[in-house]
Every structure is written in structure tokens, then in C-alpha cells.
Design a protein around this motif. Structure first.
Motif, PDB file in Angstrom:
ATOM      1  N   SER A 151      67.201  -4.518 -15.330  1.00  0.00           N
ATOM      2  CA  SER A 151      68.300  -4.384 -16.302  1.00  0.00           C
ATOM      3  C   SER A 151      68.020  -3.201 -17.214  1.00  0.00           C
ATOM      4  O   SER A 151      66.870  -2.771 -17.379  1.00  0.00           O
ATOM      5  CB  SER A 151      68.450  -5.666 -17.135  1.00  0.00           C
ATOM      6  OG  SER A 151      67.277  -5.884 -17.928  1.00  0.00           O
ATOM      7  N   THR A 152      69.095  -2.701 -17.791  1.00  0.00           N
ATOM      8  CA  THR A 152      69.010  -1.604 -18.773  1.00  0.00           C
ATOM      9  C   THR A 152      69.910  -1.965 -19.941  1.00  0.00           C
ATOM     10  O   THR A 152      71.126  -2.172 -19.765  1.00  0.00           O
ATOM     11  CB  THR A 152      69.463  -0.275 -18.170  1.00  0.00           C
ATOM     12  OG1 THR A 152      68.665   0.013 -17.022  1.00  0.00           O
ATOM     13  CG2 THR A 152      69.322   0.855 -19.162  1.00  0.00           C
ATOM     14  N   THR A 153      69.333  -2.090 -21.117  1.00  0.00           N
ATOM     15  CA  THR A 153      70.100  -2.486 -22.305  1.00  0.00           C
ATOM     16  C   THR A 153      69.745  -1.575 -23.464  1.00  0.00           C
ATOM     17  O   THR A 153      68.745  -0.850 -23.430  1.00  0.00           O
ATOM     18  CB  THR A 153      69.795  -3.950 -22.682  1.00  0.00           C
ATOM     19  OG1 THR A 153      68.393  -4.081 -22.938  1.00  0.00           O
ATOM     20  CG2 THR A 153      70.216  -4.903 -21.571  1.00  0.00           C
ATOM     21  N   THR A 207      68.924 -14.979 -10.566  1.00  0.00           N
ATOM     22  CA  THR A 207      68.908 -14.061 -11.704  1.00  0.00           C
ATOM     23  C   THR A 207      69.990 -14.453 -12.697  1.00  0.00           C
ATOM     24  O   THR A 207      71.165 -14.600 -12.330  1.00  0.00           O
ATOM     25  CB  THR A 207      69.144 -12.623 -11.242  1.00  0.00           C
ATOM     26  OG1 THR A 207      68.125 -12.292 -10.323  1.00  0.00           O
ATOM     27  CG2 THR A 207      69.123 -11.663 -12.409  1.00  0.00           C
ATOM     28  N   ARG A 221      73.045 -11.113 -17.159  1.00  0.00           N
ATOM     29  CA  ARG A 221      72.398 -10.179 -18.079  1.00  0.00           C
ATOM     30  C   ARG A 221      73.441  -9.415 -18.862  1.00  0.00           C
ATOM     31  O   ARG A 221      74.613  -9.389 -18.518  1.00  0.00           O
ATOM     32  CB  ARG A 221      71.501  -9.205 -17.314  1.00  0.00           C
ATOM     33  CG  ARG A 221      72.206  -8.499 -16.191  1.00  0.00           C
ATOM     34  CD  ARG A 221      71.258  -7.675 -15.376  1.00  0.00           C
ATOM     35  NE  ARG A 221      71.954  -7.035 -14.266  1.00  0.00           N
ATOM     36  CZ  ARG A 221      71.375  -6.273 -13.364  1.00  0.00           C
ATOM     37  NH1 ARG A 221      70.069  -6.075 -13.434  1.00  0.00           N
ATOM     38  NH2 ARG A 221      72.078  -5.721 -12.394  1.00  0.00           N
ATOM     39  N   GLU A 222      72.943  -8.805 -19.886  1.00  0.00           N
ATOM     40  CA  GLU A 222      73.844  -8.036 -20.725  1.00  0.00           C
ATOM     41  C   GLU A 222      74.399  -6.857 -19.927  1.00  0.00           C
ATOM     42  O   GLU A 222      73.763  -6.333 -19.026  1.00  0.00           O
ATOM     43  CB  GLU A 222      73.110  -7.516 -21.963  1.00  0.00           C
ATOM     44  CG  GLU A 222      72.552  -8.654 -22.818  1.00  0.00           C
ATOM     45  CD  GLU A 222      71.847  -8.110 -24.031  1.00  0.00           C
ATOM     46  OE1 GLU A 222      72.080  -6.922 -24.345  1.00  0.00           O
ATOM     47  OE2 GLU A 222      71.081  -8.842 -24.661  1.00  0.00           O
ATOM     48  N   PRO A 244      75.017  -3.523 -18.675  1.00  0.00           N
ATOM     49  CA  PRO A 244      74.185  -2.306 -18.812  1.00  0.00           C
ATOM     50  C   PRO A 244      75.021  -1.117 -19.276  1.00  0.00           C
ATOM     51  O   PRO A 244      76.234  -1.093 -19.143  1.00  0.00           O
ATOM     52  CB  PRO A 244      73.660  -2.093 -17.391  1.00  0.00           C
ATOM     53  CG  PRO A 244      74.723  -2.692 -16.518  1.00  0.00           C
ATOM     54  CD  PRO A 244      75.277  -3.853 -17.285  1.00  0.00           C
ATOM     55  N   SER A 265      73.228   2.689 -11.802  1.00  0.00           N
ATOM     56  CA  SER A 265      72.797   1.475 -11.095  1.00  0.00           C
ATOM     57  C   SER A 265      73.245   1.491  -9.644  1.00  0.00           C
ATOM     58  O   SER A 265      72.567   0.944  -8.769  1.00  0.00           O
ATOM     59  CB  SER A 265      73.348   0.232 -11.810  1.00  0.00           C
ATOM     60  OG  SER A 265      74.766   0.291 -11.830  1.00  0.00           O
TER      61      SER A 265
END
Length: 339
Positions: A30-32, A54, A57-58, A60, A72
Motif C-alpha cells: 500500500s501507499t498512503t 488482505t 486499505r486506504e 492510494p 500501481s
């Protein structure tokens, strides 16, 4: 499986941390962005169950490449991501470009133009190691165009040497190729100093000069006025036997073309320049520029109508005076020609 979270001020800094800790084959989970920092969650390997479980997730940050693809989509493996980084657009930094201010030469004040000209002439024209007035080498040879003042210069050099050191006895030597039918100026001027010029034939002079030793107490001053056709060969023969200074006498007012021609004629002997007839005014800029172009140095200047105290070593002040004299003459001519 090893999972880490790398933080940085931007994506590039966070990715550098990931590759340092996990290597180029790491997986990006992930990338936040949190609190102004970019966080990249990465793992050393992936398990199938982990992929299925998984958690959400926030969202990205979508970083698009030049081709329009998201980061991504283009780089699931970190090695692919590194390849994609080469396509990122470089940030554009705008800096005001202020061109240097240049004042046209025509708008520069006359004083500034004169000072710049004098600076250049001082660096390129004045002799670096001029002989003091009155000091002579064992042999001095005077050359130059007819009517350039060589004979009077010879007497003036002898007078300056006598005033500097009364123990020496200069020899004035004026070679000839035939008998003289009348008295000459050199003999008349030398009588003022109590000297008698020597007038040997060229052949006898060269024969006697073989093996001669310099006499410091009797420096020789050669005036080659009476042998214009043989002057170059005679001077070349005389400089081989002892330390010699060749002085090229050039009258003020000589055209630049003639000045260059005379200097080039004697260039092989490395002459030093003595400007003669500096009685009313000095050389103009054209003549001085010709001397600079020829690559010679100005060592003496002769002025006045007498024999005593008529020689000087040119200094910066003399150059400034000569340049100002010409400027004054130009201003006067422009004033006179106005309707």
C-alpha cells in the motif's frame, strides 16, 4: 514473510528506504499519505492466503506516468516500479532570467573610455624592464627610417650616460661605405659633449670587431644612418660579439602602415622602441595600436630641441596625456567644422 512500513517526505524517499531494507524484489502492499509523509507498506514475499485476506486499505495516491498509467498498475513488483520512476516528469522550477545590463560603448563617458584605453596600452605597450636613462649596455645600435632622428638620439644617449656616470667615456660610431664629402650632424652635435665620432668603413669595422671584448667604461653607440642598405646585415653581425641593445627610432606621426613595416623589418633583432620628435604632441592612438599589434615595447621617448635632459622612460601618465591630447584635438576639429 517480512512486512515493513517506509516513510519519507516523498514517494522517492520512501521507496529508497524500502529497497535499502528489503531489496529490489520487494512487494508494494500500500501507499498512503499521513501527516504530510508518504508511507509505503512493503513485504519481502506474498502468500496466497494473505492476498485473499488482505483488509481494505486506504485509497492510494494515484501517481501517473507520462503514458497515463497509474503507478500501481504499472509496477506491482518493486523492480518494475524502479523502472517506472525514470518516466516521472521532472519538476519545473521557474527562475526569473535577468539579462546583464550592458551599456553601449557610445554611451560610456569619455573619461571611462580613455581610462580603459590607457589601461590596455599600459599592459601591452610599456616595457616591463626598461633601462634607466643614462644606463647603457656595452653596445647600443640605433636603427630606423631615414629622418627618424637616429643621430641626435645617439648624442642624447651619450649625454645621459655622461651625466649618470662621469667615469665612463661613450664611443659614438657611425660606419660608412665611402668617404664623406661634407661634415655631418653627428659630428656637430657630439662637439657639444667633447666627443669625436668614429667613422670606420664597414669592412674595417667588421674585421676589427672579431674577437673584441666589451669595455664597460666605454659603451659603444652605433648610428647606422649612413649605411641604410647594409644596416640590417651590419646590425645582425654586431650583436653576435657582445651584449647589445637594438633601439628602433620611430618619429611621432608615422602612419600605422609605415610603423608596422619598420617594426617587422627589424623584428628578428627584438628592438626596443624610442619615439622621437615628441616635442609638441605624442603619438596618436593609431600609431600606438600599430605598435601593440606588432608586439614591441616602448622603452624611451625623446622630446625637446636640446641634448641634455631630452630623454625619458614613458609611464602611464605619458600615455594618458597623449590620449587626452588627441581627444582635445578631435573636439577642437569638431567644433571648428560646425556651421
Amino acid at each position: 514473510m517480512t512486512v515493513i512500513t517506509a516513510r519519507g517526505n516523498d514517494s522517492s524517499e520512501a521507496m529508497d528506504e524500502v529497497i535499502r531494507r528489503l531489496g529490489v524484489n520487494a512487494y508494494i502492499l500500500s501507499t498512503t499519505v499521513r501527516n504530510g509523509m508518504v508511507e509505503i507498506k512493503a513485504a519481502s514475499e506474498l502468500e496466497e492466503p494473505a492476498l485473499a485476506k488482505t483488509a481494505p486499505r486506504e485509497a492510494p495516491i494515484k501517481i501517473e506516468t507520462r503514458s497515463g498509467e497509474s503507478m500501481s498498475e504499472r509496477a506491482q513488483r518493486f523492480s518494475d516500479l524502479l523502472e517506472a520512476r525514470s518516466d516521472w516528469a521532472e519538476p519545473v522550477v521557474l527562475r526569473p532570467v535577468v539579462p546583464p545590463r550592458r551599456t553601449p560603448w557610445s554611451q560610456v563617458s569619455p573619461m571611462s573610455r580613455h581610462a580603459a584605453l590607457v589601461d590596455r596600452l599600459e599592459a601591452e605597450l610599456l616595457a616591463q624592464d626598461p633601462l634607466p636613462i643614462g644606463q647603457l649596455l656595452p653596445r647600443t645600435i640605433l636603427v630606423g627610417p631615414p629622418g627618424g632622428g637616429k643621430s641626435l638620439l645617439a648624442v642624447r644617449l651619450a649625454a645621459a650616460a655622461l651625466l649618470a656616470d662621469r667615469s665612463i667615456q661613450p664611443r659614438l660610431i657611425a660606419p660608412r661605405v665611402a668617404n664623406l664629402l661634407s661634415d655631418d650632424r653627428l659630428r656637430g652635435w657630439s662637439r657639444l659633449l667633447g666627443l669625436t665620432p668614429e667613422r670606420p668603413l664597414v669592412g674595417d669595422l667588421l674585421q676589427a670587431d672579431e674577437g673584441s671584448a666589451p669595455e664597460l667604461a666605454r659603451p659603444q653607440i652605433f648610428d647606422l644612418s649612413d649605411v641604410p642598405q647594409a644596416a640590417a646585415d651590419l646590425a645582425a653581425a654586431l650583436i653576435r660579439t657582445m651584449q647589445t641593445e637594438v633601439v628602433l627610432a620611430l618619429p611621432v606621426g608615422l602612419s600605422p602602415r609605415r610603423t608596422l613595416r619598420e617594426v617587422r623589418r627589424w623584428a628578428a633583432l627584438s628592438p626596443r622602441i624610442c619615439l622621437t620628435f615628441c616635442d609638441t604632441s605624442g603619438p596618436d592612438r593609431a600609431q600606438m595600436n600599430a605598435l601593440v599589434e606588432a608586439g614591441v615595447r616602448l622603452s624611451r621617448a625623446a622630446a625637446g630641441i636640446g641634448v641634455i635632459g631630452s630623454l625619458s622612460v614613458p609611464l602611464r601618465a605619458d600615455l594618458a596625456r597623449w590620449v587626452q591630447e588627441e581627444a582635445n584635438e578631435d573636439d577642437y576639429e569638431r567644433t571648428e567644422t560646425r556651421p
